[in-house]
Design a protein around this motif. Structure first.
Motif: not given
Length: 325
Positions: A144-157
């Motif tokens: 779940a934490v790994e999923d959040m990292k990918v989501i944050i990556d996407s939003l920061l783009q």
């Protein structure tokens, strides 16, 4: 007892034990590991079963909000489906809503509208194995934490993303706090009904589900949860984790919550190392109706806290102020 009877009794016991071991995973299938799929089909079905004419809002468009389907691939290739609702306010902050277990993005539509109306970009998604996201099993652990990292990556783009606030509810608050510690890119936390430690939570869950049979099924259940977490259950202790968290945090709790006791949230609040932290108690609410009972005050408290920790920059003007004598 003769030898034959002893042999048959022993053989029967071995067969019963073997059957128990073989069938136990199916017998203890539960909605902590295999959550309910609450999506538009689920909502419509239950609305029809209860003869409800209003099938509840099914996406932000029903609230006349402009939104994008923002689906993100996890590190192991699962598609996490979400909605991104931007605001026209350019210096706005971005709130990521992490729903509770056995819920979905459909169930936070009012949160999306209310927070958007208060000037925030909002992203709400279905956790893996929830709603319309892919996956068959759920854990609030490392995946779940790994999923959040990918989501944050996407939003920061996104060009408009300035600051990210994680808003976790129940089990989602555990994911939010772990992300704040291990990822470090969020600028604020909203933690609604965080439990003090997962061990206490699971014991209470098991007793509600199986009653006295808990003592039979819990060891197998615990082993499965530990395997999915990828670390010992005792390590998901939010009271201990909070002592390392310096991210500004608003804690929200309900006075009548029998799922996650108010005292548990108070323990996490007290342990938090955040210099900027606040506590909001909705006295007459339970675990599931905090936003409804809290009403405008609830949403204003969230917006005001974010404004306090992340004040919007003043807009520049080409006109100088006139000095009056």
């Amino acid at each position: 007892m003769n030898i034959n009877k002893l042999f048959y009794s022993f053989s029967s016991l071995i067969l019963l034990i073997s059957a128990f071991i073989y069938l136990s995973p199916a017998l203890i299938s539960n909605d902590f590991i295999y959550p309910l799929r609450i999506d538009s089909t689920y909502i419509r079905y239950h609305s029809n079963q209860n003869n409800l004419s209003d099938t509840t809002l099914l996406n932000p468009g029903n609230e006349e909000l402009i939104f994008q389907d923002l689906n993100i691939l996890s590190s192991n290739g699962l598609e996490l489906q979400g909605w991104y609702v931007p605001t026209i306010d350019t210096p706005a902050n971005t709130i990521v809503i992490i729903h509770d277990i056995n819920q979905s993005k459909i169930m936070v539509l009012d949160h999306i509208r209310q927070l958007h109306d208060r000037g925030f970009h909002v992203y709400a998604f279905d956790l893996r194995a929830h709603g319309t996201s892919e996956g068959t099993t759920f854990t609030p652990g490392l995946s779940a934490v790994e999923d959040m990292k990918v989501i944050i990556d996407s939003l920061l783009q996104k060009q408009e993303t300035k600051h990210i606030i994680l808003f976790g509810m129940g089990i989602g608050s555990a994911i939010a706090m772990q992300t704040a510690i291990f990822d470090g890119r969020c600028d604020g936390l909203i933690l609604q009904s965080p439990f003090n430690n997962l061990s206490t939570y699971l014991n209470r869950y098991a007793f509600k589900k199986w009653g006295p049979m808990k003592y039979l099924w819990y060891p197998i259940f615990e082993k499965k949860v530990k395997k999915l977490l990828q670390y010992p259950i005792t390590e998901l202790d939010l009271t201990r984790i909070a002592s390392f968290n310096t991210t500004p945090t608003l804690f929200i709790t309900a006075g009548q919550d029998d799922e996650i006791f108010t005292s548990e949230t108070l323990q996490v609040y007290s342990a938090s190392a955040a210099e900027k932290k606040a506590l909001f108690l909705v006295r007459e609410a339970n675990h599931y109706n905090i936003a409804v009972v809290g009403g405008e005050k609830y949403y204003n408290k969230i917006a005001n806290f974010i404004q306090t920790i992340l004040p919007k920059p003043s807009k520049k003007t080409r006109f100088k102020k006139l000095a009056f004598k």
